[in-house]
Scaffold this motif. Structure first.
Motif, mmCIF file in Angstrom:
data_model
loop_
_atom_site.group_PDB
_atom_site.id
_atom_site.type_symbol
_atom_site.label_atom_id
_atom_site.label_comp_id
_atom_site.label_asym_id
_atom_site.label_seq_id
_atom_site.Cartn_x
_atom_site.Cartn_y
_atom_site.Cartn_z
ATOM 1 N N SER A 137 24.220 11.437 6.327
ATOM 2 C CA SER A 137 25.247 10.404 6.480
ATOM 3 C C SER A 137 24.746 9.240 7.319
ATOM 4 O O SER A 137 25.464 8.709 8.165
ATOM 5 C CB SER A 137 26.528 10.983 7.091
ATOM 6 O OG SER A 137 27.016 12.014 6.297
ATOM 7 N N CYS A 138 23.482 8.874 7.107
ATOM 8 C CA CYS A 138 22.921 7.698 7.768
ATOM 9 C C CYS A 138 22.761 6.585 6.727
ATOM 10 O O CYS A 138 23.416 6.624 5.700
ATOM 11 C CB CYS A 138 21.588 8.054 8.420
ATOM 12 S SG CYS A 138 21.766 9.264 9.752
ATOM 13 N N GLU A 139 21.903 5.615 7.015
ATOM 14 C CA GLU A 139 21.796 4.467 6.108
ATOM 15 C C GLU A 139 20.496 4.476 5.317
ATOM 16 O O GLU A 139 20.023 3.449 4.847
ATOM 17 C CB GLU A 139 21.869 3.178 6.948
ATOM 18 C CG GLU A 139 23.129 3.051 7.791
ATOM 19 C CD GLU A 139 24.354 2.789 6.952
ATOM 20 O OE1 GLU A 139 24.237 2.019 5.981
ATOM 21 O OE2 GLU A 139 25.414 3.368 7.232
ATOM 22 N N PRO A 157 23.857 4.917 12.316
ATOM 23 C CA PRO A 157 23.482 3.763 11.486
ATOM 24 C C PRO A 157 21.977 3.511 11.452
ATOM 25 O O PRO A 157 21.534 2.373 11.596
ATOM 26 C CB PRO A 157 24.216 2.618 12.185
ATOM 27 C CG PRO A 157 24.249 3.022 13.617
ATOM 28 C CD PRO A 157 24.409 4.516 13.623
ATOM 29 N N VAL A 209 21.158 7.935 0.637
ATOM 30 C CA VAL A 209 20.934 9.364 0.494
ATOM 31 C C VAL A 209 21.892 10.125 1.415
ATOM 32 O O VAL A 209 22.028 9.793 2.587
ATOM 33 C CB VAL A 209 19.462 9.666 0.858
ATOM 34 C CG1 VAL A 209 19.297 11.078 1.308
ATOM 35 C CG2 VAL A 209 18.560 9.346 -0.312
ATOM 36 N N GLU A 210 22.538 11.148 0.844
ATOM 37 C CA GLU A 210 23.530 11.891 1.630
ATOM 38 C C GLU A 210 22.859 12.713 2.730
ATOM 39 O O GLU A 210 23.252 12.649 3.880
ATOM 40 C CB GLU A 210 24.285 12.800 0.671
ATOM 41 C CG GLU A 210 25.522 13.432 1.230
ATOM 42 C CD GLU A 210 26.108 14.407 0.220
ATOM 43 O OE1 GLU A 210 26.333 13.991 -0.926
ATOM 44 O OE2 GLU A 210 26.312 15.580 0.574
ATOM 45 N N ARG A 252 22.923 12.938 12.514
ATOM 46 C CA ARG A 252 23.995 12.850 11.528
ATOM 47 C C ARG A 252 24.904 11.685 11.867
ATOM 48 O O ARG A 252 25.145 11.406 13.035
ATOM 49 C CB ARG A 252 24.793 14.152 11.457
ATOM 50 C CG ARG A 252 25.538 14.488 12.711
ATOM 51 C CD ARG A 252 26.585 15.548 12.481
ATOM 52 N NE ARG A 252 27.688 15.052 11.665
ATOM 53 C CZ ARG A 252 28.758 15.768 11.359
ATOM 54 N NH1 ARG A 252 28.869 16.991 11.781
ATOM 55 N NH2 ARG A 252 29.720 15.258 10.618
ATOM 56 N N ASP A 253 25.373 11.009 10.821
ATOM 57 C CA ASP A 253 26.368 9.954 11.002
ATOM 58 C C ASP A 253 25.953 8.895 12.002
ATOM 59 O O ASP A 253 26.712 8.551 12.918
ATOM 60 C CB ASP A 253 27.698 10.583 11.425
ATOM 61 C CG ASP A 253 28.261 11.459 10.319
ATOM 62 O OD1 ASP A 253 28.045 12.690 10.361
ATOM 63 O OD2 ASP A 253 28.874 10.897 9.400
#
Lengths: 203, 573
Positions: B510-512, B487, B550-551, B484-485
Motif C-alpha cells: 500500500s505504498c506508491e 507515501p 503495486v499492492e 506499509r501504507d
C-alpha cells in the motif's frame, strides 16, 4: 539536532524536489514541509485519506471537523492488519471475550429493599466502584446510605446495604475489594437498620 | 595457507558458535570454508527461499540443527495471503534423502503439513527437538506421528500455531519407554486432552523442566501433575478455575510450596483471580511471567501478584494493567529487561489501556530494560525523550499506538522528536517499530543515528520518498525493512538497488511503488527475487501496465532464482 538537519534537508531538497512524489490526487494543493506543522490535524485525516489508495478494506469514517480533537470516532474503523498482533493472539482474545461475556452476562442482580413492594434489578458491570453503586442504589430507592467504616459498618442511616455471596452468606457491602465483590455478589438486599441492629450490627 | 592441521583448526572452530561468526569464518579462505562447513552443526536460514534445501544439505552434511523462517513478518498480521508459500516439506525431504543426522528443527511462519511431520518423525533416528512458532497447516495427527516415532524426543514446543484439533489421542502416542522429555508446550492446542495420558507421561519423564498445558487441563489435573514434577523450571497453567475453599485449591497450594524451581510462569487461560495467592510463593523466584493470555487477571489481584515478583526479568502483560499497574511494576521489578504490553481490546475505546505515563514510570524504575513492545492509547514526545534518557540500552524498541497516525496529544506535533531521541540515545538499537504521526524528519534521524539498526517496521508514516531514502542510505546494518501504507514510491525504491543485496528482505505494501519500478529492480538485480502479490483485482491487474501501483511487493536476496512453488497471485518479476 536542528543545525545538522538543516544542511541535510536542503541538500536533498535540491536534488529531489523536482522528482518528489507527492501525496494526494492531481490538482490538490501541495503541502510543503514548512506548512506541515501548522496543519497537523487536517494532515492526519486528509493524509490518511490520500495514503490509502485501496479503499475497499477501509471503512474509515472521515471526520467532519478538522480541529484535531482527540475524541475517538464513534465507529472505529478497522484497518487490515491493524493493530499488529498475531492472528493467534487476536483469535484467542475474541474467544476469551465471548466466554467472559457469557459469564459476566449474569451480572444483573436482584435488589430488594425492606418494605418496598417489588424488587429491582441492576447491572453490576455498569459501576466501577462502591461509591458509584451506592449512589445508584440511593437514587433508585430514595434513601441515603450511611458512612462506611470498617469497624462499625454503615453509620447514620436507616438502611444498610448487604449482599448474598456465592456461599449463601449475607455480607456487608464494602468490606472486600470491588473486583471480588463483583464476582461473588448474587443479590443485594437493603436492610432496615432496625433489623440489622437486631442481628448485632450497627450502633 | 594453514599452519595447523585441520583437526586443530576444527577444534578452535568449536568455540565459535554464533551463526554470524561461523559465516565469517567461512569467508576467510578456501580451506577454512571447507573445514567450517564440514564441522557446522547448527544452520540458521532466515529466509527459506534464499537457498535451496539440496544446496544446504550439500554444503553442511554434518548439520544437526536447522532453523528456518518462511513467510515475511507482516504475514503475522494477515497481510500475506495464506497460500503464499513457506512450505517445509521439500526441506524435510531433502534432509531425509541425504541422510543428515537431524536432531533439531526450528520453524517460524512456515506451512507444515501432517505429511511433513510424519516424514520427519520416521526419517531421523536421533531426532530430539521440534520447535514450531507461528506455523500452520498441520493437525494433531501430525503430532501423534512425532510422539509415536521419535523415541528420543526431548523437546516439543508449539508456540502460537494454528493447529487443527482432530480430538485424537496424540498424547497417548508417546511410547511407554519414551522417558526423555525435557520440554513440552502445547498451550496453543484448542481441543481436549487425555489427562490420564498426560499424567503418565509426566510421571515417566524425570528430566521434564518445561511444561505448558492448554486450556483443557483443569486445576485438579494440574495439581496431580505438579506432584509428579516438582522439578519444573517453566510452568504454563491451563484453566485455573475453582472455588477458593475447595480441596483442589488447598492441595495445589501445598504442592506449589514444593515447586521451588519454577522460574517461568505463564498461562492462566481461564482464571478465577482470588485463587492466585497459591502462586505467591512461586512469584518471588520468577524471572519470567507471561500473563498476556489472561484477561481475567486485572486490577487489584494483578497488582498483588506483581508485588511478589521482585526478581522478574521478563514480563508479558495485557494493557488492562493500566498506567498505575505499570508504576507498581516499576517499583517492584528492578531487574526487568524485557516488557511487552499487549492490547486487551484492540478495537475498543480502551478504558483500561496504557499511555505514555506507564512507559515513563517503567523507564524510571527499570534501568536494565532493553526490549520493549508497547501497545498504547497515546504517546508524547516528552515521554519518549525521557524514556531515551532513562534507558539508553534499548536493543529492541517497538511502539504501537492503537490509532496509527495519532500525534502528540499535548502538543499536536508529530512524534519525530521523540523517536529521534530514542535512536540517538540508544546506540545499540537493533530493532525499531514506529507509529504515530510521523514525517520524513523521523527517518532523517534514524538514518543519522541508528547505526546498529537491523530491522525497521514502518506504518502510516513519512511524507515523501526522502523518508525511505534517509533510511536506506544511513542504516548500514539494515537487514529487514518492512513498510506499509507510506507515501514511498519509485524514486525511493530505485535510487540504490544494490543496497537490497546487503539486506535479507524488503516489504512494501500500500505504498506508491509502480509495477515498472519493480520490474526495473528485478532486471538490474538478478540476485533478488522481486515478488508482486496481487490478490484482489486480478482481472484489473495487468502485467504490461507499468504505471500501475503495486499492492504488495516483497523482494529478497536469493541464490536460487524465482521459486517454483508460488501461487497464481504471486508474480516473480
Amino acid at each position: 539536532m536542528e543545525s545538522g538537519m538543516a544542511y541535510e534537508k536542503d541538500d536533498l531538497m535540491i536534488n529531489l524536489k523536482a522528482t518528489e512524489l507527492r501525496l494526494g490526487l492531481p490538482g490538490t494543493e501541495e503541502e510543503t514541509n514548512e506548512d506541515h506543522h501548522q496543519d497537523q490535524s487536517s494532515l492526519s485525516s486528509s493524509a490518511l485519506k490520500n495514503r490509502k489508495r485501496h479503499s475497499p478494506e477501509i471503512t474509515r469514517e472521515e471526520k467532519s471537523d478538522h480541529d484535531g480533537e482527540e475524541t475517538a470516532p464513534p465507529a472505529k474503523a478497522q484497518i487490515v492488519g491493524w493493530p499488529p498482533i498475531r492472528s493467534y493472539r487476536k483469535n484467542s482474545l475474541q474467544q476469551m471475550k465471548k466466554s467472559e461475556a457469557a459469564e459476566i452476562s449474569g451480572m444483573f442482580v436482584k435488589v430488594s429493599m425492606d418494605g418496598a413492594p417489588y424488587l429491582r434489578k441492576i447491572d453490576l458491570r455498569v459501576y466501577k466502584n462502591y461509591p458509584e453503586l451506592l449512589k445508584a442504589l440511593e437514587n433508585m430507592f430514595k434513601f441515603t446510605v450511611g458512612e462506611y467504616s470498617e469497624r462499625e459498618g454503615y453509620k447514620g442511616s436507616d438502611y444498610v446495604p448487604t449482599y448474598e455471596d456465592k456461599d449463601g452468606d449475607w455480607m456487608l457491602v464494602g468490606d472486600v475489594p470491588w473486583d471480588m465483590f463483583m464476582s461473588s455478589c448474587k443479590r443485594l438486599r437493603i436492610m432496615r437498620e432496625s433489623e440489622a441492629r437486631g442481628l448485632g450490627w450497627g450502633v | 595457507m594453514n599452519y595447523f592441521p585441520d583437526e586443530v583448526i576444527e577444534h578452535v572452530f568449536d568455540y565459535v558458535t554464533t551463526h554470524k561468526d561461523r559465516n565469517a569464518l567461512s569467508l576467510v579462505c578456501k580451506s577454512w570454508y571447507r573445514i567450517e562447513r564440514l564441522s557446522r552443526l547448527r544452520v540458521f536460514i532466515g529466509n527459506c527461499y534464499a537457498i535451496s534445501p539440496e544446496r544446504t544439505v550439500e554444503r553442511f552434511p554434518g548439520l544437526r540443527s536447522l532453523t528456518l523462517k518462511g513467510k515475511p513478518h507482516f504475514a503475522d498480521f494477515n497481510l500475506v495471503p495464506h497460500e503464499w508459500g513457506g512450505f517445509v516439506f521439500p526441506w524435510i525431504e531433502a534432509l531425509a534423502r541425504s541422510r543428515v543426522a537431524l536432531e533439531e528443527l526450528r520453524l517460524k511462519r512456515m506451512v507444515v503439513s501432517d505429511e511433513s511431520l510424519e516424514l520427519l518423525s520416521r526419517s531421523f533416528a536421533n531426532f530430539k527437538s521440534l520447535v514450531l512458532v507461528s506455523c500452520e497447516g498441520f493437525t494433531t495427527d501430525g503430532l501423534a506421528a512425532i510422539a509415536a516415532n521419535c523415541r528420543h524426543l526431548r523437546e516439543l514446543d508449539l508456540q502460537e500455531n494454528e493447529i487443527e484439533d482432530n480430538r485424537g489421542q496424540w498424547l497417548s502416542c508417546f511410547a511407554d519407554n519414551c522417558t526423555s522429555l525435557v520440554s513440552l508446550n502445547f498451550a496453543c492446542l484448542k481441543g481436549e486432552i487425555n489427562l490420564a495420558a498426560l499424567e503418565r507421561l509426566v510421571a515417566r519423564s524425570p528430566d521434564l523442566r518445561v511444561l505448558r498445558v492448554n486450556r483443557a487441563v483443569p486445576l485438579d489435573a494440574l495439581q496431580k501433575i505438579l506432584m509428579k514434577a516438582p522439578q519444573l523450571v517453566d510452568l504454563g497453567t491451563g484453566s485455573y478455575v475453582t472455588d477458593s475453599r475447595s480441596d483442589a485449591y488447598n492441595k495445589l497450594k501445598s504442592t506449589l510450596l514444593k515447586c521451588q524451581s519454577i522460574r517461568s510462569l505463564s498461562g492462566f487461560l481461564e482464571v478465577v483471580p482470588w485463587c492466585l495467592p497459591a502462586f505467591y510463593p512461586v512469584c518471588s523466584n520468577l524471572t519470567s511471567l507471561n500473563l498476556s493470555y489472561a484477561p481475567g487477571i486485572y486490577g487489584f489481584e494483578l497488582i498483588k501478584l506483581i508485588r511478589h515478583c521482585v526478581k522478574l526479568q521478563r514480563l508479558w502483560i495485557l494493557d488492562c494493567i493500566g498506567d498505575k499497574g505499570l508504576s507498581v511494576v516499576a517499583s517492584t521489578c528492578k531487574e526487568l529487561q524485557e516488557l511487552r504490553v499487549f492490547p486487551s481490546d484492540p478495537y475498543g475505546l480502551g478504558h483500561a489501556a496504557v499511555t505514555e505515563e506507564g512507559l515513563v514510570a517503567i523507564s524510571v524504575g527499570c534501568p536494565k530494560l532493553h526490549s520493549l513492545l508497547y501497545f498504547c492509547q497515546q504517546m508524547t514526545n516528552a515521554a519518549l525523550i525521557t524514556v531515551a534518557k532513562n534507558c539508553p540500552n534499548f536493543i529492541r524498541f517497538r511502539l504501537c499506538i492503537l490509532d496509527p497516525t495519532k500525534p502528540d496529544p499535548v502538543t499536536s506535533q508529530p512524534l519525530d522528536e521523540g523517536f529521534g531521541a530514542i535512536v540517538q540515545a540508544c546506540k545499540s538499537l537493533r530493532r525499531l517499530s514506529l507509529t504515530g504521526l510521523l514525517t520524513d524528519q523521523v527517518f532523517l534521524y534514524i538514518g543519522m543515528y541508528a547505526e546498529q539498526l537491523e530491522m525497521l517496521s514502518v506504518a502510516f508514516a513519512g511524507d515523501s520518498d526522502k523518508g525511505m531514502l534517509y533510511v536506506l542510505r544511513g542504516c548500514k546494518k539494515l537487514r529487514k525493512l518492512e513498510i506499509r501504507d507510506c507515501p514511498f514510491g519509485d524514486v525511493a525504491l530505485l535510487t540504490d538497488v544494490g543496497k537490497y543485496e546487503t539486506m535479507r528482505s524488503l516489504w512494501m505494501s500500500s505504498c506508491e511503488v509502480t509495477l515498472g519500478a519493480c520490474k526495473t529492480v528485478a532486471r538490474k538485480m538478478p540476485s533478488l527475487n522481486v515478488e508482486i502479490i496481487n490478490e484482489h483485482d486480478q482481472t484489473e491487474f495487468c502485467l504490461d501496465d507499468d504505471e500501475q501501483k503495486v499492492e504488495k511487493m516483497y523482494l529478497y536476496r536469493t541464490t536460487v532464482g524465482p521459486r517454483t512453488d508460488a501461487p497464481e497471485f504471486v508474480w516473480t518479476l
